[in-house]
Design a protein around this motif. Structure first.
Motif, PDB file in Angstrom:
ATOM      1  N   THR A 189       0.866  -1.403   0.092  1.00  0.00           N
ATOM      2  CA  THR A 189       0.052  -0.226   0.040  1.00  0.00           C
ATOM      3  C   THR A 189       1.004   1.038   0.068  1.00  0.00           C
ATOM      4  O   THR A 189       2.266   1.117   0.431  1.00  0.00           O
ATOM      5  N   GLU A 190       0.218   2.436  -0.328  1.00  0.00           N
ATOM      6  CA  GLU A 190       0.939   3.580  -0.469  1.00  0.00           C
ATOM      7  C   GLU A 190       1.175   4.325   1.116  1.00  0.00           C
ATOM      8  O   GLU A 190       1.779   5.219   1.198  1.00  0.00           O
ATOM      9  N   GLU A 191       0.413   3.900   1.792  1.00  0.00           N
ATOM     10  CA  GLU A 191       0.570   4.140   3.276  1.00  0.00           C
ATOM     11  C   GLU A 191       1.898   3.877   3.756  1.00  0.00           C
ATOM     12  O   GLU A 191       2.389   5.168   4.514  1.00  0.00           O
ATOM     13  N   VAL A 192       2.721   3.052   3.480  1.00  0.00           N
ATOM     14  CA  VAL A 192       4.084   3.170   3.849  1.00  0.00           C
ATOM     15  C   VAL A 192       5.025   3.961   3.346  1.00  0.00           C
ATOM     16  O   VAL A 192       5.806   4.690   4.006  1.00  0.00           O
ATOM     17  N   VAL A 193       4.788   4.405   2.143  1.00  0.00           N
ATOM     18  CA  VAL A 193       5.511   5.493   1.565  1.00  0.00           C
ATOM     19  C   VAL A 193       5.344   6.919   2.216  1.00  0.00           C
ATOM     20  O   VAL A 193       6.000   7.704   2.501  1.00  0.00           O
TER      21      VAL A 193
ATOM     22  N   ARG B 223      12.839  10.664  14.459  1.00  0.00           N
ATOM     23  CA  ARG B 223      11.475  10.005  14.492  1.00  0.00           C
ATOM     24  C   ARG B 223      11.710   8.419  14.068  1.00  0.00           C
ATOM     25  O   ARG B 223      11.071   7.497  14.616  1.00  0.00           O
ATOM     26  N   GLN B 224      12.607   8.012  13.292  1.00  0.00           N
ATOM     27  CA  GLN B 224      12.819   6.798  12.689  1.00  0.00           C
ATOM     28  C   GLN B 224      13.457   6.100  14.011  1.00  0.00           C
ATOM     29  O   GLN B 224      13.145   4.842  14.295  1.00  0.00           O
ATOM     30  N   LEU B 225      14.330   6.749  14.778  1.00  0.00           N
ATOM     31  CA  LEU B 225      14.872   6.011  15.800  1.00  0.00           C
ATOM     32  C   LEU B 225      13.724   5.843  17.048  1.00  0.00           C
ATOM     33  O   LEU B 225      13.778   4.914  17.764  1.00  0.00           O
ATOM     34  N   ALA B 226      12.903   6.764  17.153  1.00  0.00           N
ATOM     35  CA  ALA B 226      11.782   6.451  18.032  1.00  0.00           C
ATOM     36  C   ALA B 226      10.971   5.433  17.714  1.00  0.00           C
ATOM     37  O   ALA B 226      10.360   4.761  18.445  1.00  0.00           O
TER      38      ALA B 226
ATOM     39  N   GLY C 276      12.195  -7.494   2.522  1.00  0.00           N
ATOM     40  CA  GLY C 276      11.827  -8.672   1.499  1.00  0.00           C
ATOM     41  C   GLY C 276      10.525  -8.249   0.888  1.00  0.00           C
ATOM     42  O   GLY C 276      10.596  -8.046  -0.227  1.00  0.00           O
ATOM     43  N   LEU C 277       9.633  -7.874   1.545  1.00  0.00           N
ATOM     44  CA  LEU C 277       8.273  -7.378   1.169  1.00  0.00           C
ATOM     45  C   LEU C 277       8.129  -6.031   0.297  1.00  0.00           C
ATOM     46  O   LEU C 277       7.538  -6.092  -0.638  1.00  0.00           O
ATOM     47  N   LEU C 278       8.994  -5.106   0.760  1.00  0.00           N
ATOM     48  CA  LEU C 278       9.246  -3.843   0.114  1.00  0.00           C
ATOM     49  C   LEU C 278       9.645  -4.400  -1.396  1.00  0.00           C
ATOM     50  O   LEU C 278       9.315  -3.560  -2.420  1.00  0.00           O
ATOM     51  N   PHE C 279      10.666  -5.066  -1.439  1.00  0.00           N
ATOM     52  CA  PHE C 279      11.331  -5.317  -2.728  1.00  0.00           C
ATOM     53  C   PHE C 279      10.258  -6.138  -3.769  1.00  0.00           C
ATOM     54  O   PHE C 279      10.297  -6.140  -4.906  1.00  0.00           O
ATOM     55  N   LEU C 280       9.588  -6.912  -3.133  1.00  0.00           N
ATOM     56  CA  LEU C 280       8.737  -8.035  -3.940  1.00  0.00           C
ATOM     57  C   LEU C 280       7.493  -7.449  -4.157  1.00  0.00           C
ATOM     58  O   LEU C 280       7.034  -7.628  -5.328  1.00  0.00           O
ATOM     59  N   ILE C 281       6.898  -6.628  -3.311  1.00  0.00           N
ATOM     60  CA  ILE C 281       5.460  -6.145  -3.525  1.00  0.00           C
ATOM     61  C   ILE C 281       5.206  -4.828  -3.290  1.00  0.00           C
ATOM     62  O   ILE C 281       4.006  -4.262  -3.434  1.00  0.00           O
ATOM     63  N   GLY C 282       6.201  -3.941  -2.739  1.00  0.00           N
ATOM     64  CA  GLY C 282       5.994  -2.751  -1.989  1.00  0.00           C
ATOM     65  C   GLY C 282       5.998  -1.559  -3.264  1.00  0.00           C
ATOM     66  O   GLY C 282       6.132  -2.008  -4.607  1.00  0.00           O
ATOM     67  N   GLU C 283       5.652  -0.507  -3.143  1.00  0.00           N
ATOM     68  CA  GLU C 283       5.457   0.651  -4.227  1.00  0.00           C
ATOM     69  C   GLU C 283       7.055   0.863  -4.500  1.00  0.00           C
ATOM     70  O   GLU C 283       8.009   0.672  -4.159  1.00  0.00           O
ATOM     71  N   ARG C 284       7.093   1.392  -5.901  1.00  0.00           N
ATOM     72  CA  ARG C 284       8.265   1.232  -6.636  1.00  0.00           C
ATOM     73  C   ARG C 284       9.232   2.464  -5.819  1.00  0.00           C
ATOM     74  O   ARG C 284      10.221   2.685  -5.825  1.00  0.00           O
ATOM     75  N   GLU C 285       8.324   3.527  -5.292  1.00  0.00           N
ATOM     76  CA  GLU C 285       9.199   4.650  -4.642  1.00  0.00           C
ATOM     77  C   GLU C 285       9.767   4.285  -3.291  1.00  0.00           C
ATOM     78  O   GLU C 285      10.628   4.721  -2.934  1.00  0.00           O
ATOM     79  N   ALA C 286       9.429   3.089  -2.916  1.00  0.00           N
ATOM     80  CA  ALA C 286       9.807   2.627  -1.665  1.00  0.00           C
ATOM     81  C   ALA C 286      11.404   2.106  -1.786  1.00  0.00           C
ATOM     82  O   ALA C 286      11.860   2.011  -0.798  1.00  0.00           O
ATOM     83  N   THR C 287      11.737   1.745  -2.882  1.00  0.00           N
ATOM     84  CA  THR C 287      13.218   1.053  -2.969  1.00  0.00           C
ATOM     85  C   THR C 287      13.762   2.068  -3.804  1.00  0.00           C
ATOM     86  O   THR C 287      14.773   1.719  -4.518  1.00  0.00           O
TER      87      THR C 287
ATOM     88  N   VAL D 230      15.304   2.848   3.771  1.00  0.00           N
ATOM     89  CA  VAL D 230      15.448   2.715   5.092  1.00  0.00           C
ATOM     90  C   VAL D 230      14.351   3.297   6.079  1.00  0.00           C
ATOM     91  O   VAL D 230      13.920   2.734   6.848  1.00  0.00           O
ATOM     92  N   ALA D 231      13.875   4.338   5.583  1.00  0.00           N
ATOM     93  CA  ALA D 231      12.645   4.938   6.215  1.00  0.00           C
ATOM     94  C   ALA D 231      11.403   4.101   6.078  1.00  0.00           C
ATOM     95  O   ALA D 231      10.520   3.751   6.866  1.00  0.00           O
ATOM     96  N   CYS D 232      11.224   3.416   4.881  1.00  0.00           N
ATOM     97  CA  CYS D 232      10.169   2.415   4.449  1.00  0.00           C
ATOM     98  C   CYS D 232      10.377   1.415   5.326  1.00  0.00           C
ATOM     99  O   CYS D 232       9.341   0.799   5.922  1.00  0.00           O
ATOM    100  N   VAL D 233      11.484   0.851   5.301  1.00  0.00           N
ATOM    101  CA  VAL D 233      11.715  -0.313   6.345  1.00  0.00           C
ATOM    102  C   VAL D 233      11.389  -0.252   7.912  1.00  0.00           C
ATOM    103  O   VAL D 233      10.772  -0.972   8.415  1.00  0.00           O
ATOM    104  N   VAL D 234      11.786   0.925   8.525  1.00  0.00           N
ATOM    105  CA  VAL D 234      11.501   1.311   9.714  1.00  0.00           C
ATOM    106  C   VAL D 234      10.042   1.550   9.942  1.00  0.00           C
ATOM    107  O   VAL D 234       9.372   1.083  10.897  1.00  0.00           O
ATOM    108  N   ALA D 235       9.276   2.291   8.911  1.00  0.00           N
ATOM    109  CA  ALA D 235       7.752   2.475   8.881  1.00  0.00           C
ATOM    110  C   ALA D 235       7.017   1.010   9.006  1.00  0.00           C
ATOM    111  O   ALA D 235       6.342   0.820   9.858  1.00  0.00           O
ATOM    112  N   LEU D 236       7.405   0.174   7.892  1.00  0.00           N
ATOM    113  CA  LEU D 236       6.866  -1.052   8.059  1.00  0.00           C
ATOM    114  C   LEU D 236       7.248  -2.052   9.130  1.00  0.00           C
ATOM    115  O   LEU D 236       6.506  -3.134   9.536  1.00  0.00           O
TER     116      LEU D 236
END
Length: 293
Positions: A188-192, A202-205, A254-265, A272-278
């Motif tokens: 979903t686009e929520e992750v991006v 905020r990522q550290l938090a 792995g999911l971000l690379f396989l099915i995530g939005e193209r912007e995520a990678t 990194v921000a998307c991995v932290v968010a997810l």
């Protein structure tokens, strides 16, 4: 419910028991509510619903939470007054936990309209409150040896082989739980959208909150009661938590690379921000997966 006399003497004021009750409540609320906290439609409904709708949702949540607390709850109350107070506390915890997570991911901020913030928190808090009300059924007394403590028995077979098998089972359970919780979120686009709001602090938090929730879910439930065939650092609470978090973050990556939005990678900082968010729902799912194995 009356406490055993030995427990009363070791905890005369009940603070230890209350702490365990509250951590179990947070664990149950996080497991049930986390996927919905990452749902854009829920954010929008919270913004748009009129005040009387929100009031009705709050009233319905209190009624349903009261009924759930009669059977489960997180304090094991046995009087109607106690159950009613527990239901109110469950809703309060659900609202507070929802507000904390939404603030962490940047969905509610101080510059947003109060009406918008209240709507989002109340709507999301309804689901989280139900998780709190079912805390005893979800997380209490879970362990690798079953729901109830069992007598220690000598291991049958090579201890190192048995320990390796148990560790692989833990690894698989964490991966499966993470996959279950994040499979419908990663695409979903929520992750991006969430990742775009995350400054480094905020990522550290979020990472800190993820690790803390993982620890709470695993060990507020009594998960430390499990068979250890070969004692080592790998069976410590700290390592169990770190391993669950690491596996969950790898699943999120792995999911971000396989099915995530193209912007995520698209670039390393965004990834990194998307991995932290997810990673937050992934880690909660990984810890939940450990409870059912």
């Amino acid at each position: 419910m009356a406490e055993p006399r030995a427990q009363q003497s070791s905890d005369p004021h009940g603070w230890r028991r209350e702490g365990k009750d509250l951590t179990a409540a947070v664990a149950g609320g996080a497991i049930v509510g986390m996927p919905l906290l990452y749902t854009m439609e829920m954010w929008f409904h919270g913004m748009r619903l009129p005040a009387w709708h929100l009031g009705g949702i709050l009233a319905l949540t209190l009624v349903v939470t009261f009924l759930c607390s009669l059977e489960s709850g997180f304090r094991n109350e046995d009087t109607l007054a106690g159950v009613a107070m527990e239901a109110v506390t469950s809703v309060g915890i659900g609202i507070a936990l929802s507000a904390a997570i939404l603030a962490l991911i940047g969905e509610i901020t101080l510059d947003r309209a109060p009406r918008e913030v209240v709507g989002k928190v109340l709507l999301q808090g309804a689901a989280v409150s139900l998780g709190v009300a079912f805390a005893n059924a979800q997380v209490r007394g879970k362990s690798r040896t079953g729901d109830e403590p069992q007598e220690e028995r000598p291991p049958e077979g090579d201890p190192e082989a048995l320990q390796l098998r148990a560790d692989l089972r833990d690894f698989s359970a964490a991966a499966a739980g993470s996959l279950l919780f994040t499979l419908n979120i990663a695409a979903t686009e929520e992750v991006v959208l969430i990742a775009s709001r995350l400054s480094p602090w905020r990522q550290l938090a979020i990472l800190g909150a993820s690790v803390a929730l993982c620890y709470v879910i695993l060990f507020a439930s009594g998960f430390e009661r499990h068979e250890v065939y070969v004692k080592s650092l790998f069976q410590s609470r700290g390592f169990e938590t770190v391993m669950t978090c690491a596996v969950s973050l790898l699943v999120a990556l792995g999911l971000l690379f396989l099915i995530g939005e193209r912007e995520a990678t698209s670039d390393l900082p965004t990834l990194v921000a998307c991995v932290v968010a997810l990673g937050l729902p992934a880690i909660v799912g990984g810890a939940a997966g450990r409870l059912v194995v």
